[in-house]
Design an enzyme around this catalytic site. Structure first.
Site, PDB file in Angstrom:
ATOM      1  N   ASN A  44      13.725  -4.814  -2.160  1.00 31.69           N
ATOM      2  CA  ASN A  44      13.323  -3.645  -2.937  1.00 31.69           C
ATOM      3  C   ASN A  44      11.816  -3.461  -2.886  1.00 31.69           C
ATOM      4  O   ASN A  44      11.043  -4.406  -2.713  1.00 31.69           O
ATOM      5  CB  ASN A  44      13.842  -3.700  -4.374  1.00 31.69           C
ATOM      6  CG  ASN A  44      13.407  -4.910  -5.175  1.00 31.69           C
ATOM      7  OD1 ASN A  44      13.380  -6.032  -4.679  1.00 31.69           O
ATOM      8  ND2 ASN A  44      13.093  -4.689  -6.447  1.00 31.69           N
ATOM      9  N   GLU A  46       9.097  -1.248  -5.065  1.00 34.48           N
ATOM     10  CA  GLU A  46       8.852  -0.367  -6.201  1.00 34.48           C
ATOM     11  C   GLU A  46       7.611   0.491  -5.988  1.00 34.48           C
ATOM     12  O   GLU A  46       6.774   0.208  -5.138  1.00 34.48           O
ATOM     13  CB  GLU A  46       8.705  -1.195  -7.481  1.00 34.48           C
ATOM     14  CG  GLU A  46       9.985  -1.873  -7.885  1.00 34.48           C
ATOM     15  CD  GLU A  46       9.879  -2.670  -9.168  1.00 34.48           C
ATOM     16  OE1 GLU A  46      10.931  -3.118  -9.636  1.00 34.48           O
ATOM     17  OE2 GLU A  46       8.764  -2.855  -9.711  1.00 34.48           O
ATOM     18  N   CYS A  55      15.494   0.787  -3.022  1.00 34.52           N
ATOM     19  CA  CYS A  55      16.344  -0.379  -3.266  1.00 34.52           C
ATOM     20  C   CYS A  55      16.485  -1.198  -1.984  1.00 34.52           C
ATOM     21  O   CYS A  55      16.336  -0.683  -0.877  1.00 34.52           O
ATOM     22  CB  CYS A  55      17.727   0.068  -3.728  1.00 34.52           C
ATOM     23  SG  CYS A  55      17.712   0.971  -5.291  1.00 34.52           S
ATOM     24  N   GLU A  57      19.101  -2.401  -0.531  1.00 39.59           N
ATOM     25  CA  GLU A  57      20.173  -1.943   0.337  1.00 39.59           C
ATOM     26  C   GLU A  57      19.706  -0.772   1.205  1.00 39.59           C
ATOM     27  O   GLU A  57      19.981  -0.713   2.402  1.00 39.59           O
ATOM     28  CB  GLU A  57      21.399  -1.497  -0.483  1.00 39.59           C
ATOM     29  CG  GLU A  57      21.969  -2.569  -1.360  1.00 39.59           C
ATOM     30  CD  GLU A  57      21.396  -2.562  -2.787  1.00 39.59           C
ATOM     31  OE1 GLU A  57      20.153  -2.553  -2.944  1.00 39.59           O
ATOM     32  OE2 GLU A  57      22.195  -2.591  -3.726  1.00 39.59           O
ATOM     33  N   CYS A  94      23.381   0.044  -6.990  1.00 37.12           N
ATOM     34  CA  CYS A  94      23.283   1.185  -7.906  1.00 37.12           C
ATOM     35  C   CYS A  94      24.072   2.361  -7.319  1.00 37.12           C
ATOM     36  O   CYS A  94      24.522   2.311  -6.170  1.00 37.12           O
ATOM     37  CB  CYS A  94      21.816   1.555  -8.127  1.00 37.12           C
ATOM     38  SG  CYS A  94      21.002   2.329  -6.707  1.00 37.12           S
ATOM     39  N   CYS A  97      22.650   3.751  -4.012  1.00 43.28           N
ATOM     40  CA  CYS A  97      22.932   2.874  -2.869  1.00 43.28           C
ATOM     41  C   CYS A  97      24.397   2.942  -2.470  1.00 43.28           C
ATOM     42  O   CYS A  97      24.724   2.902  -1.280  1.00 43.28           O
ATOM     43  CB  CYS A  97      22.525   1.435  -3.176  1.00 43.28           C
ATOM     44  SG  CYS A  97      20.732   1.234  -3.169  1.00 43.28           S
TER      45      CYS A  97
END
Length: 141
Positions: A44, A46, A55, A57, A94, A97
């Site tokens: 990830n 940010e 993210c 993924e 999430c 994703c």
């Protein structure tokens, strides 16, 4: 758990060490197994504007796409948690994703297994279980 899944989880755990998570402190790593057995990872990333955060993924899938290998993704492992506690609790993708993985599933014509690792082992879910009644490319026709 098979040796292949164990190696995939280890790669995701290693990727989580590269997370850039100064705001949440939550590190996530993802690893993709390709049809030839090779592995591509992502962590990830940010951003201060939060909405621009990527993210793990998504980063891994974008890496596979950049390598021209998007159609070769066969399964995904995800490991995450607070810095220093990665992998203690189960992490699942999430919603965003899940939708991105759905696009890959449609491209590969493969219901992608998602391995969610934690201290107690690993729970595997097919993408279709994580995102039932999904919207995909076929809905645009």
């Amino acid at each position: 758990m098979s040796e292949n899944i164990t190696l995939l989880i280890a790669a995701a755990r290693d990727a989580a060490q590269n997370a850039y998570a100064p705001y949440s402190g939550y590190h996530v790593g993802a690893a993709l197994r390709l049809s030839d057995g090779s592995i591509i990872t992502g962590a990830n990333f940010e951003n201060a504007s939060y909405g621009m955060t990527l993210c793990a993924e998504t980063v891994a899938i974008a890496n596979a796409n950049s390598a021209g290998r998007l159609d070769q993704i066969r399964d995904i492992a995800i490991v995450g948690g607070p810095a220093g506690q990665v992998g203690i609790h189960k992490v699942t993708p999430c919603g965003r994703c899940r939708q991105i993985i759905k696009e890959v599933a449609d491209i590969t014509a493969h219901d992608i297994p998602v391995h969610c690792a934690h201290d107690g082992g690993c729970d595997t879910h097919l993408l279709s279980e994580l995102l039932p009644h999904a919207f995909g490319p076929a809905n645009l026709k």
